[in-house]
Design a protein around this motif. Structure first.
Motif, mmCIF file in Angstrom:
data_model
loop_
_atom_site.group_PDB
_atom_site.id
_atom_site.type_symbol
_atom_site.label_atom_id
_atom_site.label_comp_id
_atom_site.label_asym_id
_atom_site.label_seq_id
_atom_site.Cartn_x
_atom_site.Cartn_y
_atom_site.Cartn_z
ATOM 1 N N ASP A 96 0.856 -1.184 0.000
ATOM 2 C CA ASP A 96 0.000 0.000 0.000
ATOM 3 C C ASP A 96 0.899 1.243 0.000
ATOM 4 O O ASP A 96 2.110 1.150 0.258
ATOM 5 C CB ASP A 96 -0.891 -0.026 1.251
ATOM 6 N N ILE A 97 0.312 2.399 -0.289
ATOM 7 C CA ILE A 97 1.010 3.685 -0.200
ATOM 8 C C ILE A 97 0.575 4.347 1.103
ATOM 9 O O ILE A 97 -0.560 4.827 1.214
ATOM 10 C CB ILE A 97 0.672 4.606 -1.389
ATOM 11 N N ALA A 98 1.449 4.350 2.092
ATOM 12 C CA ALA A 98 1.100 4.911 3.396
ATOM 13 C C ALA A 98 0.830 6.408 3.270
ATOM 14 O O ALA A 98 1.612 7.125 2.645
ATOM 15 C CB ALA A 98 2.228 4.666 4.390
ATOM 16 N N GLY A 113 5.838 -3.845 9.181
ATOM 17 C CA GLY A 113 5.159 -2.882 10.026
ATOM 18 C C GLY A 113 3.685 -3.198 10.182
ATOM 19 O O GLY A 113 3.188 -4.252 9.752
ATOM 20 N N ALA A 114 2.944 -2.248 10.771
ATOM 21 C CA ALA A 114 1.523 -2.454 11.039
ATOM 22 C C ALA A 114 0.717 -2.604 9.757
ATOM 23 O O ALA A 114 -0.347 -3.216 9.754
ATOM 24 C CB ALA A 114 0.984 -1.285 11.871
ATOM 25 N N ALA A 115 1.220 -2.043 8.646
ATOM 26 C CA ALA A 115 0.488 -2.112 7.379
ATOM 27 C C ALA A 115 0.785 -3.388 6.595
ATOM 28 O O ALA A 115 0.231 -3.580 5.506
ATOM 29 C CB ALA A 115 0.825 -0.890 6.513
ATOM 30 N N ALA A 116 1.651 -4.241 7.119
ATOM 31 C CA ALA A 116 1.978 -5.480 6.410
ATOM 32 C C ALA A 116 0.713 -6.311 6.206
ATOM 33 O O ALA A 116 -0.136 -6.413 7.091
ATOM 34 C CB ALA A 116 3.013 -6.273 7.193
ATOM 35 N N ARG A 117 0.609 -6.906 5.017
ATOM 36 C CA ARG A 117 -0.604 -7.644 4.675
ATOM 37 C C ARG A 117 -0.255 -9.075 4.303
ATOM 38 O O ARG A 117 0.666 -9.313 3.525
ATOM 39 C CB ARG A 117 -1.312 -6.966 3.495
ATOM 40 N N THR A 118 -0.998 -10.007 4.862
ATOM 41 C CA THR A 118 -0.885 -11.402 4.457
ATOM 42 C C THR A 118 -2.004 -11.689 3.472
ATOM 43 O O THR A 118 -3.188 -11.535 3.797
ATOM 44 C CB THR A 118 -1.002 -12.341 5.665
ATOM 45 N N ALA A 119 -1.646 -12.066 2.264
ATOM 46 C CA ALA A 119 -2.647 -12.273 1.222
ATOM 47 C C ALA A 119 -3.541 -13.454 1.576
ATOM 48 O O ALA A 119 -3.051 -14.537 1.915
ATOM 49 C CB ALA A 119 -1.962 -12.518 -0.116
ATOM 50 N N VAL A 170 -5.009 -20.804 -4.375
ATOM 51 C CA VAL A 170 -5.420 -19.543 -4.989
ATOM 52 C C VAL A 170 -5.285 -18.453 -3.935
ATOM 53 O O VAL A 170 -5.708 -18.628 -2.780
ATOM 54 C CB VAL A 170 -6.877 -19.615 -5.490
ATOM 55 N N ARG A 171 -4.676 -17.322 -4.308
ATOM 56 C CA ARG A 171 -4.518 -16.227 -3.358
ATOM 57 C C ARG A 171 -4.835 -14.882 -4.029
ATOM 58 O O ARG A 171 -4.711 -14.739 -5.243
ATOM 59 C CB ARG A 171 -3.105 -16.203 -2.755
ATOM 60 N N TRP A 172 -5.226 -13.927 -3.181
ATOM 61 C CA TRP A 172 -5.626 -12.601 -3.639
ATOM 62 C C TRP A 172 -4.698 -11.578 -3.011
ATOM 63 O O TRP A 172 -4.808 -11.275 -1.819
ATOM 64 C CB TRP A 172 -7.069 -12.327 -3.261
ATOM 65 N N GLU A 173 -3.791 -11.033 -3.796
ATOM 66 C CA GLU A 173 -2.832 -10.069 -3.275
ATOM 67 C C GLU A 173 -3.482 -8.701 -3.056
ATOM 68 O O GLU A 173 -2.991 -7.896 -2.276
ATOM 69 C CB GLU A 173 -1.654 -9.924 -4.246
#
Length: 445
Positions: free
Chosen positions: A195-197, A247-253, A265-268
């Motif tokens: 993402d763009i913080a 960081g806090a914005a890290a995302r697990t797909a 199948v995964r959704w980024e």
């Protein structure tokens, strides 16, 4: 620190070290020779056209910031050096390849005396920036890992300029206690960002540049974004890859394993699709459709990946173990709709001793009741890319705050992130002249 001795301290983190590395009292002649060779290669390949970046590559002792690595590895132009590992296969922190560091610094268009924010510490990249900025310049580098920050502080103290300030914090928040009055005159992110913080834009000076390795559908490109008010306008793309954000914005797909784990199948980006019926579909017949695209030799289709990820409804990624009997690609661009799945693959149609003479054809494989329609839709995407996008490169693109209403966005394909809305103006998908309008700073009426 023992708990309770000094209140309010962050928890201690420790990592296994391969060896105790003594301070280097001088520089081996071999290090100087290898550094000159590395700089020459990066410069000849065109990644460091400016005199200041060239001088930084020739001056800053890279080996002092990767004491874990042999000199040959430290000064390889095309290798990232892992400095902190979660496992033998997974890196938590690294010093990136020299060519990529040079390219990203060039994209910032820095001038002597500026103040720059680096998100993701290590020491070497910060010192390259400091050398480019000169004696009156300043670099603030932020990392979420106490070990990485301490390591950066130690290495910069031993071999640095004294103009790099390493700060412990979540890089997604920028460096709130260190922002100049008019904002940072450059921001460089050195980890994959999903993402763009907002803080990166808000702490960036008007007209300054943010260089960020952004994931789009799981495909990472280093984007050079110029701030124009609340909008960031993209002016450069580079194919790349970094360690993931922690960081806090890290995302697990989100991911769904199917067929006893033989297919995942995964959704980024976005929310997971409906996988009901896919278990049965994958065990059924496979529909195959040629795209008609036949390519010669080693073929670059990096824009096709991003084009599919930003224009195909239901886009996802598909993974399978080596030797899977269901899916031929271990990692493939895919789309999911109506209880059906389609993915992009390719096969060699002509072999030859010289790789330049080999021919490869792109195919769509699809499963499920709507396999025919899905395959045709995916194949049409590939054909459109081949006819209208392939030779034109990456499109004009803008980044808008997440709350921007649709009617205030330019015409184009929208990819929504938690904190930002990305608008892509691919050739053939916007009215004639709209790309020129976006490049000039206009918006849709």
């Amino acid at each position: 620190m023992w708990p309770g001795v000094l209140p309010g301290l962050p928890p201690v983190h420790s990592y296994a070290c391969s060896a105790a590395v003594p301070q280097v009292p001088g520089e081996p002649a071999e290090a100087a020779r290898l550094r000159a060779r590395m700089a020459d290669i990066v410069i000849v390949k065109g990644w460091a056209p400016s005199a200041r970046v060239q001088a930084a590559l020739r001056h800053v002792p890279r080996h002092r910031f990767v004491p874990e690595a042999p000199l040959e590895t430290a000064y390889h132009d095309d290798l990232a050096v892992m400095t902190v590992r979660k496992s033998p296969q997974t890196a938590l922190s690294s010093v990136s390849a020299a060519w990529l560091q040079a390219d990203m610094i060039e994209q910032l268009r820095l001038e002597p005396g500026m103040t720059v924010l680096e998100v993701g510490s290590g020491g070497y990249n910060g010192e390259l920036l400091a050398h480019v900025l000169g004696p009156r310049g300043r670099v603030v580098t932020v990392d979420v890992d106490p070990y990485v920050v301490h390591r950066t502080q130690r290495l910069c103290a031993e071999a640095g300029s004294g103009r790099v300030t390493a700060v412990l914090g979540d890089g997604g928040l920028g460096a709130p206690g260190h922002v100049p009055a008019r904002g940072f005159e450059g921001v460089m992110i050195t980890h994959n960002a999903s993402d763009i913080a907002p803080a990166w834009r808000e702490q960036l000076a008007e007209g300054a540049r943010l260089v960020v390795p952004l994931e789009m559908g799981g495909f990472t490109r280093s984007l050079t974004l110029v701030r124009r008010g609340d909008v960031l306008r993209c002016e450069h793309w580079t194919y790349c890859g970094f360690v993931r954000d922690r960081g806090a914005a890290a995302r697990t797909a989100p991911a769904v394993p199917l067929a006893d784990g033989e297919v995942t199948v995964r959704w980024e980006d976005g929310e997971p699709g409906d996988t009901s019926g896919l278990e049965e579909a994958l065990r059924g017949p496979r529909h195959e459709l040629t795209t008609g695209l036949v390519v010669r030799g080693i073929f670059n289709f990096e824009t096709l990946q991003v084009y599919a990820a930003t224009t195909l409804p239901g886009f996802c990624r598909l993974a399978a173990p080596a030797g899977s009997t269901l899916v031929e690609q271990q990692d493939a661009a895919a789309m999911l709709s109506d209880g059906s799945l389609a993915y992009l693959t390719y096969r060699k149609v002509k072999d030859a001793p010289d790789p330049a003479d080999r021919l490869t054809e792109f195919f769509i494989h699809a499963y499920g009741p709507a396999a025919d329609a899905l395959a045709e839709r995916f194949a049409d995407c590939v054909r459109t890319w081949d006819q209208k996008v392939r030779e034109s490169g990456y499109p004009p693109m803008t980044v808008h705050p997440a709350g921007t209403p649709d009617e205030q966005l330019p015409v184009g394909d929208v990819l929504d992130k938690p904190s930002a809305r990305l608008v892509f103006q691919w050739p053939g998908r916007v009215p004639d002249g709209t790309q020129d309008l976006l490049a000039a700073g206009g918006q849709r009426a």
